[in-house]
Design a protein around this motif. Structure first.
Motif: not given
Ligand SMILES: [Zn+2]
Length: 317
Positions: A188-194
């Motif tokens: 659920r890291k920023k990189k993945d979700l964004q």
């Protein structure tokens, strides 16, 4: 020839006739005339006694059935059973398990499990462009213990794919009044979700999320508004309640109907639920089945692929 079926009961009767199976599929696959899957020639003759076509051009595999070049290719299972399973998978709200199909058709559970995985591949929809308008984004955890998988396969497939208590993470975006896109994500890291949001949502769309830090910064590209679930679930337009409906359907299917879904296969169940969800409005069962059948062409999934021994391939028709 009987008219095309509108209900499950009519479908069972209609597809009991092998000629009806072929004509139903031909009408969708080759509405402008039958085309040889090997060479593309239209110069083919139907061998009615064997329900095969003979291509007039000389080349290997000049005789072909309707199954060639579809998810049914090389399957010894008859089309009446394939189409019955497809009808149920496309239309049963909570999905249909391999055990139920096995009991309904007399095919072994192992074979029906493989059938369903191939049918799910067909349900992977055409993309249809990015979502726009009012978009909800959310992520959810879903059960999926890798109990039956061989330990080394498990380690290879699941590493990093775990949320709290060994659950898998699904990210989803919903266009209000429209389509959903959902995907199994590693973290659920920023990189993945964004990256997931950017892949599926038009810039400048209205975007509603909860207060998860990973969504911070999307305000540069989207009209992003946050609802902090510690305070409230709804603030006017700002909520993710549309996605709650999708999550509950997905969980009812995965946790209820299927009981144990290996994390490695979870994406297929997510695609299956997204197909039904995206085709829930203004369509009846025969429309959904029709749409699913149109997506069988140009897709194959072998036993080695579905069990993870080799990578999947898509091939053109
Ligand atoms: Zn040919």
């Amino acid at each position: 020839m009987a008219s095309e079926p509108k209900t499950l009961q009519e479908a069972i009767i209609y597809f009991a006739d092998p000629g009806n199976c072929v004509s139903y599929l031909v009408a969708r696959r080759w509405k402008d005339g039958v085309v040889c899957p090997a060479c593309g020639s239209k110069n083919v003759a139907f061998v009615a006694s064997r329900r095969l076509w003979q291509c007039k051009t000389r080349h290997p595999k000049a005789q072909f059935s309707i199954k060639v070049g579809t998810i049914f290719e090389d399957s010894p299972i008859t089309l009446d059973k394939w189409l019955l399973a497809m009808w149920m998978l496309a239309n049963c709200k909570n999905g249909i398990s391999s055990y139920e199909i096995s009991r309904a058709t007399g095919i072994t559970q192992k074979s029906t499990w493989f059938m369903l995985q191939r049918l799910r591949l067909a349900l992977q929809g055409e993309d249809g462009g990015k979502l726009s308008g009012q978009i909800e984004v959310d992520e959810s955890f879903i059960g999926g213990e890798g109990r039956n998988m061989h330990a080394d396969v498990k380690a290879r497939k699941i590493q990093g794919r775990r949320g709290p208590m060994g659950k898998a993470i699904i990210a989803a975006v919903l266009e209000r009044g429209g389509r959903v896109r959902a995907k199994v994500v590693d973290r659920r890291k920023k990189k993945d979700l964004q990256a997931f949001v950017r892949e599926h949502v038009e810039p400048k769309s209205a975007l509603y999320s909860d207060a998860l830090k990973s969504y911070e910064g999307l305000g540069n590209e989207y009209a992003h508004e946050v609802i902090d679930h510690a305070e409230a679930y709804v603030r006017g337009q700002v909520h993710t309640n549309g996605l709650e409906n999708f999550w509950s359907l997905l969980k009812r299917g995965v946790n209820g109907t299927y009981v144990s879904v290996e994390p490695y296969h979870l994406f297929r169940y997510v695609d299956e639920q997204a197909f039904r969800f995206n085709n829930r409005k203004d369509m009846d069962d025969s429309d959904r089945f029709d749409l699913a059948v149109r997506q069988i062409v140009g897709k194959r999934l072998t036993w080695a692929e579905v069990t993870g021994k080799v990578g999947e391939t898509a091939r053109p028709n």
